[in-house]
Motif scaffolding. Structure first.
Motif, short mmCIF file in Angstrom:
data_model
loop_
_atom_site.label_atom_id
_atom_site.label_comp_id
_atom_site.label_asym_id
_atom_site.label_seq_id
_atom_site.Cartn_x
_atom_site.Cartn_y
_atom_site.Cartn_z
N GLY A 197 0.81 -1.22 0.00
CA GLY A 197 0.00 0.00 0.00
C GLY A 197 0.84 1.27 0.00
N GLU A 198 2.06 1.17 0.52
CA GLU A 198 2.94 2.35 0.57
C GLU A 198 3.81 2.47 -0.69
OE1 GLU A 198 2.02 0.90 3.79
OE2 GLU A 198 0.87 2.71 3.43
N TYR A 199 3.76 1.47 -1.57
CA TYR A 199 4.61 1.45 -2.76
C TYR A 199 3.80 1.54 -4.06
CZ TYR A 199 8.27 -0.33 0.41
OH TYR A 199 9.17 -0.50 1.44
N SER A 263 -5.83 -2.42 2.47
CA SER A 263 -5.02 -1.30 2.98
C SER A 263 -5.51 0.04 2.45
CB SER A 263 -3.56 -1.49 2.59
OG SER A 263 -3.34 -1.01 1.27
N ASN A 264 -4.77 1.06 2.83
CA ASN A 264 -4.95 2.41 2.29
C ASN A 264 -4.81 2.41 0.76
OD1 ASN A 264 -2.00 1.91 3.10
ND2 ASN A 264 -1.84 3.54 1.58
N PRO A 265 -5.42 3.41 0.11
CA PRO A 265 -5.15 3.61 -1.31
C PRO A 265 -3.78 4.27 -1.51
CG PRO A 265 -6.79 5.20 -0.52
CD PRO A 265 -6.43 4.32 0.65
N TRP A 313 -5.46 9.35 5.34
CA TRP A 313 -4.69 9.31 6.58
C TRP A 313 -3.94 8.00 6.80
CZ3 TRP A 313 -9.99 10.15 6.07
CH2 TRP A 313 -10.42 11.48 6.14
N ASP A 314 -3.80 7.18 5.77
CA ASP A 314 -3.22 5.84 5.91
C ASP A 314 -4.00 4.98 6.90
OD1 ASP A 314 -1.50 3.71 5.47
OD2 ASP A 314 -0.09 4.33 7.04
N TYR A 315 -5.32 5.10 6.86
CA TYR A 315 -6.16 4.24 7.69
C TYR A 315 -6.42 2.93 6.96
CZ TYR A 315 -7.28 8.29 10.72
OH TYR A 315 -7.23 9.36 11.58
N ASP A 316 -5.40 2.08 6.89
CA ASP A 316 -5.60 0.74 6.34
C ASP A 316 -6.85 0.10 6.97
OD1 ASP A 316 -2.83 1.34 5.77
OD2 ASP A 316 -2.51 -0.79 5.40
N GLY A 317 -7.60 -0.63 6.15
CA GLY A 317 -8.76 -1.35 6.69
C GLY A 317 -8.47 -2.82 6.89
N ASP A 340 -11.25 -0.91 13.64
CA ASP A 340 -10.61 -0.32 12.46
C ASP A 340 -9.53 0.66 12.89
OD1 ASP A 340 -10.27 1.26 9.91
OD2 ASP A 340 -11.98 0.03 9.31
N ARG A 341 -8.51 0.77 12.05
CA ARG A 341 -7.48 1.78 12.31
C ARG A 341 -8.09 3.17 12.42
NH1 ARG A 341 -1.95 2.07 8.80
NH2 ARG A 341 -1.37 -0.11 8.98
N ASN A 342 -9.21 3.40 11.72
CA ASN A 342 -9.80 4.74 11.66
C ASN A 342 -10.50 5.15 12.96
OD1 ASN A 342 -12.38 3.60 11.67
ND2 ASN A 342 -12.74 3.91 9.47
CA CA Z 1 -0.66 1.62 4.97
#
Ligand code: CA
Length: 570
Positions: A197-199, A263-265, A313-317, A340-342
């Protein structure tokens, strides 16, 4: 909830019929059986529902104060050991960090080593692993072990010998996609996701034949333009849109449904991939920061819940989905729970995909609430960063109200034990372009420590939506939890303190420092009538780099480590 099409609805009906027949056929019968065997710890999350509850009660609140070391085992690999060991019969299987560097089979009562698997791993995996060189464990079924690796391979081992039986190429790790979590075996299929997700990786879930290693299905978690919901992405940005399914899945045999979080978009700068304003609360950048329900046989998506639309916000699900039947309003709800991370604790009907409740379990201010009538978050516009609006004081921080460290659910107390975080952040965005194998973020995110504490073990009532008790700590990112029939919760923290707590009151009944920070979830099992509790220690080194001065405290608290500790009582 949202439906893809009538085709998939028809698929759901067929799957239901298949699920009903599972009792008499299907290679996963042994997995279902093992998951309900009180003596074993046969799946990552104890059972297909990831409850991490063991009914064993020989070790209980009256004698846990006498807990003593049965044996320790050095893993031979330092840094970020996050493995949940498995125990099948009298054998324990445990993986290490760095690949894994090793998988060991041990005598579960003595720690005597039976065999070692030491794969030939490339030496450049760290740069492609955003969040450390983790291996969260292996998966067992029908005499085989299945191991996801940092180099993007999925391998099958003979559980008796550790000999490699097959090896499949899931993903090219040099795009920034490593496998850090154990796969899920359903019937004759081994299902896995991967990171990235970070790449700017494009996520997918993939199923492999457990006997041959041949791919059976592959479902992308992010649709491209020509597919349903492809229009929730700006231009062709979906191709690097993230949605990586890097943590673990759950399975409901009744409906033959696999559940997995995404994950996050990508990238973190929302403006690149969506209009960035005016669409607060709309479903955007599907199916990222979501929970997916898939047909286990075909991989078809049955429904989804997007917890954080157009995540900024990088709130991976990705957090694990805990399946349990809850008594709510006089009825039994087939629930799926997710911290959830959120910052919202979701209770969803796992058979329909409708969110029944979503309440804040940690300080959360990016949204006023998550409205179950509209099935959408009600955002606070000021907390959404955009190119012209650096946002301040956003809670939770990007590590989330809870990160990967597993929670547990006790049917005895009706409570969920959540290793939570209390950290906030600012967020500003900048230009970013995709480059293969490097971070694709476009954001700055300075940390704000929590007011008085940065982490808290929370005993949460998922029916009443309230905290029953909590145990605060100065550091975030503490370990996973285990709940037992002995009215106990076991939990390790980033200081290396391993505790047993009264499950009803939170009263501390046992504490021992194990020398390095703990992230992994503990397990319990029984061999020859004797109950044991096991936990892997060895703190992360990569996550603190995202947290500024707080991160320095996290690494200063303990040295790196890598060991397994096993306790029992006389
Ligand atoms: Ca992430």
């Amino acid at each position: 909830m949202a439906r893809l099409s009538n085709v998939f609805l028809a698929g759901a009906a067929v799957a239901l019929a298949l699920g009903a027949g599972l009792g008499s056929a299907g290679a996963n019968d042994s997995v279902i059986k093992a998951g309900s065997d009180p003596n074993e710890w046969a799946l990552y999350g104890k059972d297909y529902g990831n409850t991490r509850f063991s009914p064993l009660k020989h070790i209980n609140k009256d004698n846990v104060g006498n807990l003593k070391l049965a044996y320790a085992f050095q893993l031979g690999s330092l840094r970020s050991n996050e493995s949940t060991p498995l125990v099948i019969g009298d054998t324990m299987y445990v993986s290490t960090s760095w690949g894994p560097k090793y998988v060991y089979a041990l005598d579960a009562a003595t720690g005597a080593r039976k065999w070692t698997y030491e794969p030939d791993m490339p030496d450049d995996t760290l740069q492609f692993a955003c969040c450390d060189v983790n291996s969260r464990g292996v998966t067992y079924a029908d005499g085989k072990l299945f191991v996801g690796r940092l180099d993007g391979k999925l391998v099958a081992l003979d559980a008796k010998t550790g000999k490699e039986l097959w090896k499949a190429d899931v993903v090219d790790y040099t795009q920034g996609s490593v496998i850090t979590s154990p796969p899920l075996v359903v019937k004759d299929k081994v299902i896995t996701g991967f990171g990235g997700g970070e790449y700017g990786a494009r996520g997918s879930l993939q199923a492999y034949d457990m006997n041959t290693g041949k791919q059976v299905w592959k479902t992308y978690t992010v649709p491209t333009k020509d597919q349903p919901n492809g229009d929730t992405w700006k231009g062709d940005t979906a191709e690097h849109g993230g949605g990586a399914a890097w943590l673990v899945g759950s399975y409901d045999p009744k409906t033959n449904t696999v559940f997995w979080g995404t994950s996050n978009p990508g990238p973190w700068n929302t403006a690149v991939r969506s209009s960035g304003d005016g669409n607060f609360g709309k479903l955007t950048n599907l199916y990222t920061a979501s929970t997916l329900a898939l047909d286990a046989d075909t991989g078809a998506i049955k429904w989804w819940v997007q917890g954080t639309p157009a995540d900024a916000w990088d709130y991976d699900g990705v957090n694990e989905l805990v399946l349990a039947d809850l008594k709510m309003d006089g009825k039994t709800l087939p629930a799926m729970m997710k911290a959830d991370r959120n910052g919202f604790f979701f209770v969803t009907d796992r058979e329909t995909g409708k969110v029944v409740s979503a309440e804040k379990y940690v300080p959360t201010n990016w949204a006023d609430k998550w409205d179950v009538n509209t099935q959408r978050a009600v955002e606070v516009a000021d907390k959404r960063p955009s190119p012209n609006h650096p946002a301040k004081g956003i809670c939770p921080n990007l590590i989330g109200g809870k990160n990967w460290q597993p929670m547990s659910y006790s049917p005895d107390t009706g409570l969920v034990y959540i290793p939570s975080n209390n950290v906030c952040m600012d967020w500003s965005v900048g230009d970013v372009s995709y480059k293969r194998g490097v971070f694709y973020l476009g954001a700055e995110f300075p940390t704000h420590e929590g007011d008085g504490y940065n982490g808290e073990l929370i005993a949460w009532d998922p029916v009443k939506h309230e905290k029953v008790w909590g145990l605060k700590s100065d550091l975030p990112f503490n370990g996973g939890t285990l709940a037992t029939g002995g009215d106990l919760v076991f939990w390790g923290d980033l200081h290396g303190d391993f505790r047993a707590l009264d499950a009803k009151s939170g009263k501390e009944l046992f504490k021992k420092n194990l020398g390095s920070g703990i992230g992994a979830g503990p397990i319990t099992y029984s061999v020859n009538g004797k109950q044991y509790v096991a936990v892997v220690v060895g703190r992360t080194a990569s996550i603190p780099a995202f947290l500024g001065d707080l991160g320095k405290k996290m690494t200063a608290a303990t040295p790196e480590g890598g060991a397994l500790f096993v306790f029992t009582v006389d």
